[in-house]
Design a protein around this motif. Structure first.
Motif, mmCIF file in Angstrom:
data_model
loop_
_atom_site.group_PDB
_atom_site.id
_atom_site.type_symbol
_atom_site.label_atom_id
_atom_site.label_comp_id
_atom_site.label_asym_id
_atom_site.label_seq_id
_atom_site.Cartn_x
_atom_site.Cartn_y
_atom_site.Cartn_z
ATOM 1 N N ARG A 22 0.829 -1.212 0.000
ATOM 2 C CA ARG A 22 0.000 0.000 0.000
ATOM 3 C C ARG A 22 0.864 1.263 0.000
ATOM 4 O O ARG A 22 0.714 2.133 -0.865
ATOM 5 C CB ARG A 22 -0.935 -0.009 1.209
ATOM 6 C CG ARG A 22 -1.761 1.268 1.348
ATOM 7 C CD ARG A 22 -2.718 1.153 2.531
ATOM 8 N NE ARG A 22 -3.298 2.448 2.854
ATOM 9 C CZ ARG A 22 -4.312 2.999 2.197
ATOM 10 N NH1 ARG A 22 -4.849 2.374 1.171
ATOM 11 N NH2 ARG A 22 -4.794 4.170 2.554
ATOM 12 N N ARG A 23 1.759 1.384 0.993
ATOM 13 C CA ARG A 23 2.500 2.634 1.134
ATOM 14 C C ARG A 23 3.592 2.791 0.079
ATOM 15 O O ARG A 23 3.786 3.889 -0.454
ATOM 16 C CB ARG A 23 3.097 2.743 2.541
ATOM 17 C CG ARG A 23 2.059 2.898 3.636
ATOM 18 C CD ARG A 23 2.634 3.609 4.849
ATOM 19 N NE ARG A 23 3.721 2.876 5.456
ATOM 20 C CZ ARG A 23 3.594 2.067 6.506
ATOM 21 N NH1 ARG A 23 2.394 1.881 7.042
ATOM 22 N NH2 ARG A 23 4.632 1.442 7.010
ATOM 23 N N HIS A 24 4.322 1.691 -0.225
ATOM 24 C CA HIS A 24 5.435 1.832 -1.165
ATOM 25 C C HIS A 24 5.001 1.598 -2.606
ATOM 26 O O HIS A 24 5.096 2.489 -3.453
ATOM 27 C CB HIS A 24 6.569 0.876 -0.804
ATOM 28 C CG HIS A 24 7.744 0.976 -1.733
ATOM 29 N ND1 HIS A 24 8.579 2.074 -1.745
ATOM 30 C CD2 HIS A 24 8.213 0.142 -2.707
ATOM 31 C CE1 HIS A 24 9.505 1.915 -2.671
ATOM 32 N NE2 HIS A 24 9.308 0.750 -3.280
ATOM 33 N N LEU A 25 4.488 0.399 -2.870
ATOM 34 C CA LEU A 25 4.189 0.041 -4.254
ATOM 35 C C LEU A 25 3.064 0.893 -4.839
ATOM 36 O O LEU A 25 3.199 1.462 -5.933
ATOM 37 C CB LEU A 25 3.823 -1.441 -4.331
ATOM 38 C CG LEU A 25 3.582 -2.011 -5.727
ATOM 39 C CD1 LEU A 25 4.843 -1.917 -6.552
ATOM 40 C CD2 LEU A 25 3.135 -3.466 -5.636
ATOM 41 N N ALA A 26 1.949 1.001 -4.109
ATOM 42 C CA ALA A 26 0.796 1.731 -4.651
ATOM 43 C C ALA A 26 0.974 3.242 -4.542
ATOM 44 O O ALA A 26 0.874 3.965 -5.542
ATOM 45 C CB ALA A 26 -0.475 1.292 -3.931
#
Length: 387
Positions: free
Chosen positions: A252-256
């Motif tokens: 959620r925080r990094h990839l998206a």
């Protein structure tokens, strides 16, 4: 009488930016007689979970217990002219919970604030938010169910969407607890300046100088395009459940929110054309419902009517586009991995150098503590002469 403003939703309508703006301005607000009753920027979530007796992600943190009462006590103890509290999940409170919230904040006059935007943008925003929380529902199925089944759509989507994003439904609950003239609907306009306009409208309502906070410096909710959201949806079906709590920081925080949302040329997620007539009718119903309720409107209710004619509709994502995005993502992640390894190697080298320095320092200390042979000989001669 002290004025107390409760911002209760909707999710994804600038709520995070408003909360960041209030937090960044928290040290300056008391000079203007305003209390923002948080001790840390996450306390509003804990207080909301406590008030609504909710779990999140299948768990309930014991630290949430009593969080609402702690925040409410700070509001009661504030002797200034105003207090403001914001969390978008308050919109789903029951009548009993809303009554408890209002009663606990007194003495004072409690106002309820709802920030709203058109259904077309809300449907698209909420679907990608659900995808960021490991769900695998397609956009077509998500919209079809919400349109045809309403709040009875499969869990959690029906209750989460219509229970939080429908301003008439949400404010019917809160409007039973405070008078209609103390219920305020702040509309979010369309266009690139929507966030700034929304903040200024909110600040005007609660009588906070808008320049206290640089709205450009606070976070905007990262937005995925149709291709990026579809890639993440497919990824969820493969690895989402296996990551457990690591999903939040890694996916959620990094990839998206960092990698996929930064891709250029994103295709906007737009409600399928077959639902456009329904969207127009439902939006007009919502506008008429808000107008009939007698609430105070900040902005223009026409902001809630979707502008569908100017937005190109993509009914389905081409598999080739998803494949290209996946290859690009793999390339970016490999570069990130290489950079991380390089940083790790540099960090390891620094640790080794630090160890060498420590060893050299200990050797130097040992040498300086022992008298040299010449000094020992001089000492013996000096001692013999005195004898």
């Amino acid at each position: 009488m002290k004025e107390i403003f409760l911002h209760v939703g909707a999710p994804l309508v600038g709520a995070g930016a408003l909360q960041d703006a209030l937090w960044h301005a928290a040290s300056a607000l008391p000079e203007h007689g305003v209390c923002y009753p948080l001790r840390n920027p996450h306390e509003h979530f804990a207080a909301t979970m406590d008030l609504r007796e909710m779990a999140w992600g299948g768990r309930r943190d014991p630290a949430w217990d009593g969080a609402w009462d702690r925040v409410a006590e700070r509001v009661r103890d504030w002797d200034g002219r105003m207090a403001v509290f914001s969390h978008e999940l308050l919109g789903g409170a029951s009548k009993v919970q809303a009554e408890r919230a209002v009663a606990s904040l007194g003495p004072g006059r409690v106002h309820v604030v709802f920030t709203a935007r058109d259904l077309a943008r809300q449907l698209a925003a909420d679907w990608q938010e659900q995808i960021k929380h490991q769900h695998t529902v397609t956009f077509d199925r998500f919209v079809d169910d919400l349109v045809t089944k309403g709040i009875e759509a499969p869990a959690p989507f029906g209750e989460m969407f219509w229970g939080l994003h429908d301003p008439v439904r949400v404010l019917e609950t809160w409007g039973a607890v405070v008078p209609p003239e103390q219920v305020h609907v702040v509309t979010a306009p369309q266009g690139p300046a929507a966030g700034e306009v929304l903040w200024r409208r909110f600040a005007e309502l609660v009588d906070i100088p808008p320049e206290l906070c640089d709205i450009a410096a606070v976070r905007d909710e990262p937005v995925l395009g149709f291709v990026e959201a579809e890639l993440l949806r497919l990824l969820n079906g493969q690895i989402g459940p296996s990551l457990g709590r690591r999903y939040e920081p890694l996916v959620r925080r990094h990839l998206a929110n960092k990698v996929l949302s930064a891709r250029p040329g994103k295709i906007e997620i737009v409600v399928p054309a077959r639902h456009h007539a329904w969207l127009r009718d439902r939006s007009e119903e919502l506008v008429e419902g808000l107008r009939a309720a007698g609430y105070h409107i900040v902005g223009d209710l026409d902001d809630l009517l979707p502008d569908l004619d100017e937005r190109p509709v993509v009914d389905a994502v081409e598999p080739a586009a998803v494949t290209a995005a996946a290859i690009e993502l793999m390339h970016m992640l490999l570069n990130d991995l290489a950079a991380a390894r390089q940083r790790a190697q540099i960090a390891e080298l620094k640790r080794e150098l630090a160890q060498v320095r420590q060893q050299l320092s200990r050797v130097a200390s040992t040498v300086s503590a022992k008298p040299s042979p010449l000094r020992r000989a001089a000492g013996r001669l000096g001692g013999g002469g005195r004898g």
